[in-house]
Design a protein around this motif. Structure first.
Motif, PDB file in Angstrom:
ATOM      1  N   GLY A  59      33.617  72.197  11.177  1.00 56.31           N
ATOM      2  CA  GLY A  59      32.882  70.962  11.408  1.00 56.31           C
ATOM      3  C   GLY A  59      32.449  70.706  12.837  1.00 56.31           C
ATOM      4  O   GLY A  59      31.938  69.640  13.152  1.00 56.31           O
ATOM      5  N   ARG A  60      32.641  71.674  13.738  1.00 58.25           N
ATOM      6  CA  ARG A  60      32.236  71.462  15.134  1.00 58.25           C
ATOM      7  C   ARG A  60      30.722  71.308  15.224  1.00 58.25           C
ATOM      8  O   ARG A  60      29.984  72.044  14.586  1.00 58.25           O
ATOM      9  CB  ARG A  60      32.681  72.623  16.009  1.00 58.25           C
ATOM     10  N   PRO A  61      30.244  70.367  16.044  1.00 58.16           N
ATOM     11  CA  PRO A  61      28.799  70.109  16.153  1.00 58.16           C
ATOM     12  C   PRO A  61      28.100  71.083  17.104  1.00 58.16           C
ATOM     13  O   PRO A  61      28.601  71.372  18.188  1.00 58.16           O
ATOM     14  CB  PRO A  61      28.736  68.685  16.694  1.00 58.16           C
ATOM     15  N   HIS A  62      26.942  71.559  16.705  1.00 56.74           N
ATOM     16  CA  HIS A  62      26.152  72.502  17.504  1.00 56.74           C
ATOM     17  C   HIS A  62      25.673  71.848  18.801  1.00 56.74           C
ATOM     18  O   HIS A  62      25.262  70.695  18.833  1.00 56.74           O
ATOM     19  CB  HIS A  62      24.941  72.974  16.698  1.00 56.74           C
TER      20      HIS A  62
ATOM     21  N   VAL B 284      36.336  69.347  23.462  1.00 54.26           N
ATOM     22  CA  VAL B 284      37.637  69.520  24.107  1.00 54.26           C
ATOM     23  C   VAL B 284      38.566  70.119  23.060  1.00 54.26           C
ATOM     24  O   VAL B 284      38.550  69.715  21.898  1.00 54.26           O
ATOM     25  CB  VAL B 284      38.178  68.154  24.580  1.00 54.26           C
ATOM     26  N   HIS B 285      39.376  71.098  23.476  1.00 60.08           N
ATOM     27  CA  HIS B 285      40.338  71.694  22.552  1.00 60.08           C
ATOM     28  C   HIS B 285      41.636  71.939  23.298  1.00 60.08           C
ATOM     29  O   HIS B 285      41.704  71.813  24.518  1.00 60.08           O
ATOM     30  CB  HIS B 285      39.787  72.978  21.925  1.00 60.08           C
ATOM     31  N   LEU B 286      42.667  72.285  22.558  1.00 61.95           N
ATOM     32  CA  LEU B 286      43.973  72.471  23.184  1.00 61.95           C
ATOM     33  C   LEU B 286      44.076  73.787  23.939  1.00 61.95           C
ATOM     34  O   LEU B 286      44.916  73.929  24.817  1.00 61.95           O
ATOM     35  CB  LEU B 286      45.090  72.360  22.140  1.00 61.95           C
ATOM     36  N   GLY B 287      43.260  74.767  23.598  1.00 62.57           N
ATOM     37  CA  GLY B 287      43.251  76.035  24.329  1.00 62.57           C
ATOM     38  C   GLY B 287      44.450  76.917  24.045  1.00 62.57           C
ATOM     39  O   GLY B 287      44.717  77.851  24.788  1.00 62.57           O
TER      40      GLY B 287
ATOM     41  N   SER C 232      45.217  77.488  18.519  1.00 64.72           N
ATOM     42  CA  SER C 232      45.458  76.803  17.252  1.00 64.72           C
ATOM     43  C   SER C 232      44.171  76.345  16.576  1.00 64.72           C
ATOM     44  O   SER C 232      44.160  76.080  15.383  1.00 64.72           O
ATOM     45  CB  SER C 232      46.359  75.593  17.474  1.00 64.72           C
ATOM     46  N   GLY C 233      43.086  76.236  17.342  1.00 57.57           N
ATOM     47  CA  GLY C 233      41.824  75.773  16.784  1.00 57.57           C
ATOM     48  C   GLY C 233      41.701  74.263  16.747  1.00 57.57           C
ATOM     49  O   GLY C 233      40.734  73.730  16.219  1.00 57.57           O
ATOM     50  N   ILE C 234      42.669  73.552  17.293  1.00 55.63           N
ATOM     51  CA  ILE C 234      42.628  72.086  17.279  1.00 55.63           C
ATOM     52  C   ILE C 234      41.657  71.598  18.349  1.00 55.63           C
ATOM     53  O   ILE C 234      41.721  72.012  19.495  1.00 55.63           O
ATOM     54  CB  ILE C 234      44.038  71.501  17.497  1.00 55.63           C
ATOM     55  N   TRP C 235      40.718  70.735  17.926  1.00 51.03           N
ATOM     56  CA  TRP C 235      39.670  70.255  18.816  1.00 51.03           C
ATOM     57  C   TRP C 235      39.470  68.760  18.614  1.00 51.03           C
ATOM     58  O   TRP C 235      39.823  68.200  17.595  1.00 51.03           O
ATOM     59  CB  TRP C 235      38.371  71.015  18.584  1.00 51.03           C
ATOM     60  N   TRP C 236      38.902  68.100  19.634  1.00 44.60           N
ATOM     61  CA  TRP C 236      38.671  66.656  19.624  1.00 44.60           C
ATOM     62  C   TRP C 236      37.281  66.353  19.100  1.00 44.60           C
ATOM     63  O   TRP C 236      36.279  66.802  19.645  1.00 44.60           O
ATOM     64  CB  TRP C 236      38.849  66.088  21.026  1.00 44.60           C
ATOM     65  N   ASP C 237      37.206  65.576  18.019  1.00 41.22           N
ATOM     66  CA  ASP C 237      35.944  65.145  17.424  1.00 41.22           C
ATOM     67  C   ASP C 237      35.596  63.780  18.007  1.00 41.22           C
ATOM     68  O   ASP C 237      36.179  62.771  17.622  1.00 41.22           O
ATOM     69  CB  ASP C 237      36.100  65.078  15.904  1.00 41.22           C
ATOM     70  N   GLU C 238      34.661  63.765  18.956  1.00 39.52           N
ATOM     71  CA  GLU C 238      34.302  62.516  19.639  1.00 39.52           C
ATOM     72  C   GLU C 238      33.698  61.495  18.697  1.00 39.52           C
ATOM     73  O   GLU C 238      33.956  60.306  18.817  1.00 39.52           O
ATOM     74  CB  GLU C 238      33.310  62.797  20.775  1.00 39.52           C
ATOM     75  N   GLU C 239      32.863  61.941  17.752  1.00 39.13           N
ATOM     76  CA  GLU C 239      32.187  61.010  16.852  1.00 39.13           C
ATOM     77  C   GLU C 239      33.177  60.220  16.013  1.00 39.13           C
ATOM     78  O   GLU C 239      32.969  59.053  15.733  1.00 39.13           O
ATOM     79  CB  GLU C 239      31.225  61.767  15.930  1.00 39.13           C
ATOM     80  N   ARG C 240      34.245  60.867  15.600  1.00 41.60           N
ATOM     81  CA  ARG C 240      35.238  60.211  14.748  1.00 41.60           C
ATOM     82  C   ARG C 240      36.512  59.849  15.496  1.00 41.60           C
ATOM     83  O   ARG C 240      37.458  59.352  14.886  1.00 41.60           O
ATOM     84  CB  ARG C 240      35.544  61.111  13.562  1.00 41.60           C
TER      85      ARG C 240
END
Length: 153
Positions: free
Chosen positions: A35-38, A43-46, A49-57
């Motif tokens: 679901g990452r936006p193009h 921002v992600h944890l690095g 793990s693939g965990i990322w921050w969804d700003e829109e939500r």
């Protein structure tokens, strides 16, 4: 990723239009796996793990786009980093620009139907292609060895 010149003949002449239709028409500019936006910096944890921050939500998402609970927003995480007197500020969370690409799900560029293609971000695309990359690397390494044995090197 650009198409290698030796593989260009495998793709249809209207590949750019087809790729844009999959990435922006069907997927609406978001990775179909996570679901990452193009075109956005996420921002992600690095930590892999693939965990990322969804700003829109305003929520953390995992590698499949599902909400992750229990993590504070990035600003809070960065503020909690310990600061030591006389040292530089603690590093910020990593940021990556998302680029969508059309991925051949069966690794066959001659198959270009809607079911054969997916819009994936660079992380999901690399994870999808990892087994194929390993097979290719193994095949090339053994071909080099075989050629060396044949030529007596």
């Amino acid at each position: 990723m650009p198409i290698a010149p030796e593989n260009r003949w495998l793709y249809p002449i209207d590949w750019r239009e087809l790729s844009a239709l999959i990435r922006f028409g069907r997927a609406r500019g978001r990775c179909e796996r996570c679901g990452r936006p193009h075109g956005r910096d996420v921002v992600h944890l690095g930590d892999g793990s693939g965990i990322w921050w969804d700003e829109e939500r305003a929520a953390w998402r995992d590698g499949r786009g599902r909400r992750v609970r229990g993590l504070p927003p990035p600003g809070v995480l960065e503020a909690r980093q310990p600061a030591l007197h006389g040292l530089e500020a603690a590093p910020r969370l990593p940021v990556t620009r998302v680029v969508l690409a059309s991925c051949h799900l069966g690794h066959d560029p001659s198959r270009n139907g809607p079911r054969d293609l997916a819009a994936l971000c660079q992380r999901c695309h690399m994870l999808h292609d990892a087994p194929e990359h390993r097979r290719t690397r193994w095949r090339k390494a053994h071909a080099r060895r075989a050629l060396g044995d044949l030529l007596g090197r």
